[in-house]
Scaffold this motif. Structure first.
Motif, PDB file in Angstrom:
ATOM      1  N   PHE A   8       0.976  -1.123   0.069  1.00  0.00           N
ATOM      2  CA  PHE A   8       0.232   0.179   0.381  1.00  0.00           C
ATOM      3  C   PHE A   8       1.224   1.401  -0.015  1.00  0.00           C
ATOM      4  O   PHE A   8       2.283   1.015   0.648  1.00  0.00           O
ATOM      5  N   GLU A   9      -0.081   2.435  -0.075  1.00  0.00           N
ATOM      6  CA  GLU A   9       0.787   4.285  -0.771  1.00  0.00           C
ATOM      7  C   GLU A   9       0.117   4.796   0.092  1.00  0.00           C
ATOM      8  O   GLU A   9      -1.118   4.894  -0.793  1.00  0.00           O
ATOM      9  N   VAL A  10       0.763   5.918   0.917  1.00  0.00           N
ATOM     10  CA  VAL A  10       0.373   7.099   1.332  1.00  0.00           C
ATOM     11  C   VAL A  10       0.995   7.526   0.460  1.00  0.00           C
ATOM     12  O   VAL A  10       2.743   8.078   0.530  1.00  0.00           O
ATOM     13  N   ALA A  11       0.816   8.785  -0.142  1.00  0.00           N
ATOM     14  CA  ALA A  11       0.760  10.077  -0.846  1.00  0.00           C
ATOM     15  C   ALA A  11       0.693  11.045  -0.369  1.00  0.00           C
ATOM     16  O   ALA A  11      -0.634  10.953  -0.056  1.00  0.00           O
ATOM     17  N   SER A  12       1.871  12.006   0.436  1.00  0.00           N
ATOM     18  CA  SER A  12       1.648  12.898   0.340  1.00  0.00           C
ATOM     19  C   SER A  12       2.717  14.890   0.028  1.00  0.00           C
ATOM     20  O   SER A  12       3.979  14.462   0.178  1.00  0.00           O
ATOM     21  N   ASP A  13       1.721  15.862   0.175  1.00  0.00           N
ATOM     22  CA  ASP A  13       3.262  16.710  -0.168  1.00  0.00           C
ATOM     23  C   ASP A  13       3.147  17.223   1.433  1.00  0.00           C
ATOM     24  O   ASP A  13       4.449  18.079   1.148  1.00  0.00           O
ATOM     25  N   ASP A  14       3.318  16.513   1.773  1.00  0.00           N
ATOM     26  CA  ASP A  14       3.672  16.959   3.406  1.00  0.00           C
ATOM     27  C   ASP A  14       4.239  15.726   4.279  1.00  0.00           C
ATOM     28  O   ASP A  14       3.788  15.134   5.447  1.00  0.00           O
ATOM     29  N   PRO A  15       5.288  14.861   3.080  1.00  0.00           N
ATOM     30  CA  PRO A  15       5.255  13.840   4.391  1.00  0.00           C
ATOM     31  C   PRO A  15       5.899  13.373   5.802  1.00  0.00           C
ATOM     32  O   PRO A  15       5.688  11.939   6.129  1.00  0.00           O
ATOM     33  N   GLU A  16       6.566  14.568   6.289  1.00  0.00           N
ATOM     34  CA  GLU A  16       7.159  14.679   7.988  1.00  0.00           C
ATOM     35  C   GLU A  16       5.996  14.606   8.588  1.00  0.00           C
ATOM     36  O   GLU A  16       5.446  13.433   9.518  1.00  0.00           O
ATOM     37  N   GLY A  17       4.445  15.204   8.194  1.00  0.00           N
ATOM     38  CA  GLY A  17       3.185  15.233   8.947  1.00  0.00           C
ATOM     39  C   GLY A  17       2.649  13.444   8.329  1.00  0.00           C
ATOM     40  O   GLY A  17       1.810  13.318   9.863  1.00  0.00           O
ATOM     41  N   LEU A  54       5.972   5.829   1.896  1.00  0.00           N
ATOM     42  CA  LEU A  54       5.058   6.745   1.813  1.00  0.00           C
ATOM     43  C   LEU A  54       5.848   7.666   0.609  1.00  0.00           C
ATOM     44  O   LEU A  54       7.396   7.846   0.949  1.00  0.00           O
ATOM     45  N   PHE A  55       5.461   8.119   0.004  1.00  0.00           N
ATOM     46  CA  PHE A  55       5.381   8.450  -1.455  1.00  0.00           C
ATOM     47  C   PHE A  55       4.975  10.022  -0.881  1.00  0.00           C
ATOM     48  O   PHE A  55       4.623  10.783  -1.111  1.00  0.00           O
ATOM     49  N   ASN A  56       6.658  11.185  -1.109  1.00  0.00           N
ATOM     50  CA  ASN A  56       6.637  13.012  -1.476  1.00  0.00           C
ATOM     51  C   ASN A  56       6.190  13.177  -2.218  1.00  0.00           C
ATOM     52  O   ASN A  56       7.058  13.090  -3.388  1.00  0.00           O
TER      53      ASN A  56
END
Length: 118
Positions: A8-17, A54-56
């Motif tokens: 699975f993947e979570v992609a976020s423009d705020d990977p630290e958050g 986790l993808f930035n």
């Protein structure tokens, strides 16, 4: 095993958050992989191997959380998806690390990923 959800993947423009949120909520641990893409593997407490990533997005793609299906051939799977009414959103053959992958949407617009490791 092909045709199985294996990642699975979570992609976020705020990977630290996102890392703080999911780490705090589920106790997940994150490991950076370096390289040209900011992609961090995710492991569960007591897990013996990573189960996701986790993808930035760097703001270049919408934030999302999706599943990935391991397939024998990404190009063939994309073509079959299109013949069934799906849409290929992004396809990468040979990411430089031995993985082919694509983001695909089904007939209702739900997005999922397919991949093959060589």
């Amino acid at each position: 095993m092909d045709n199985t959800v294996t990642w699975f993947e979570v992609a976020s423009d705020d990977p630290e958050g996102a890392q703080r949120f999911y780490g705090g909520l589920f106790g997940w641990a994150f490991t950076g992989e370096g390289g040209p893409i900011d992609y961090r593997t995710i492991s569960a407490p007591g897990g013996d191997q990573p189960m996701g990533g986790l993808f930035n997005t760097k703001g270049e793609f919408p934030n999302h959380a999706i599943f990935h299906v391991q397939v024998a051939d990404v190009e063939e799977t994309c073509a079959k998806s299109e013949s069934l009414g799906g849409k290929v959103l992004m396809k990468v053959i040979d990411d430089g690390a031995g993985t082919d992958f694509a983001y695909v949407s089904d007939v209702s617009g739900s997005v999922f990923g397919v991949f093959h490791r060589r």
